[in-house]
Motif scaffolding. Structure first.
Motif, mmCIF file in Angstrom:
data_model
loop_
_atom_site.group_PDB
_atom_site.id
_atom_site.type_symbol
_atom_site.label_atom_id
_atom_site.label_comp_id
_atom_site.label_asym_id
_atom_site.label_seq_id
_atom_site.Cartn_x
_atom_site.Cartn_y
_atom_site.Cartn_z
ATOM 1 N N LYS A 137 59.364 38.333 74.806
ATOM 2 C CA LYS A 137 57.908 38.740 75.196
ATOM 3 C C LYS A 137 58.008 40.125 75.642
ATOM 4 O O LYS A 137 58.755 40.467 76.747
ATOM 5 N N TYR B 211 61.620 46.046 79.259
ATOM 6 C CA TYR B 211 60.605 45.194 79.489
ATOM 7 C C TYR B 211 59.267 45.786 79.889
ATOM 8 O O TYR B 211 59.269 46.482 80.835
ATOM 9 N N GLY C 182 59.942 39.703 79.141
ATOM 10 C CA GLY C 182 61.098 39.147 79.506
ATOM 11 C C GLY C 182 61.741 38.596 78.097
ATOM 12 O O GLY C 182 61.414 38.786 77.156
ATOM 13 N N SER C 183 63.021 37.921 78.377
ATOM 14 C CA SER C 183 63.904 37.613 77.518
ATOM 15 C C SER C 183 64.063 35.940 77.615
ATOM 16 O O SER C 183 63.636 35.497 78.802
ATOM 17 N N GLN D 165 63.572 38.739 83.678
ATOM 18 C CA GLN D 165 61.889 39.237 83.238
ATOM 19 C C GLN D 165 61.633 40.414 84.071
ATOM 20 O O GLN D 165 62.224 40.825 85.350
ATOM 21 N N ASN D 166 60.740 41.144 83.634
ATOM 22 C CA ASN D 166 60.030 42.043 84.631
ATOM 23 C C ASN D 166 59.234 41.524 85.641
ATOM 24 O O ASN D 166 58.365 40.521 85.416
#
Length: 137
Positions: free
Chosen positions: A26, A53, A58-59, A109-110
């Motif tokens: 995302k 990000y 995030g991944s 994630q951010n």
């Protein structure tokens, strides 16, 4: 928009797509910024990857090749991370962590929904390992 981001990410990932399931990745961009075979460690390479990000980006939960040792440093913003059974933690710009071979990176994630975040991940990995991020199935 999602397909455009997916296309851009795939174009910047010469070592295989980290997006086996693009619905889990995302608002993120991953770019290889450096690669060099290590002359004193035959079969090993150093690779540096810039992970950017966007807000809320995030991944997916993932692993790296079993040969990979990783040093990650936050360059901008705040990254929420959880590796293995360690508690979830927020890393600010200037902070870093390592990932040992075989570690499970469950959260990346951010931490912000309003500002971007960037990290630099430096891999020492087998030169033959071309896919460096392997999302959970």
């Amino acid at each position: 928009m999602k397909r455009i981001l997916y296309s851009l990410l795939v174009a910047t990932l010469p070592f295989g797509s980290v997006l086996a399931d693009d619905t889990k990745f995302k608002n993120a961009m991953v770019t290889l910024v450096y690669e060099h075979e290590l002359p004193n460690a035959p079969g090993k390479s150093l690779r540096a990857v810039l992970v950017e990000y966007g807000p809320g980006g995030g991944s997916p939960s993932h692993r790296h090749p079993s040969s990979a040792f990783i040093y990650a440093r936050v360059l901008e913003g705040t990254i929420r991370s959880k590796v293995n059974d360690a508690p979830e933690r927020n890393y600010q710009a200037g902070e870093s962590w390592i990932e040992q071979p075989g570690d499970h990176h469950q959260i990346s994630q951010n931490a912000s929904t309003t500002a971007p975040a960037k990290l630099l991940a430096i891999f020492v990995v087998d030169t033959s390992d071309r896919e460096i991020v392997i999302p959970d199935k």
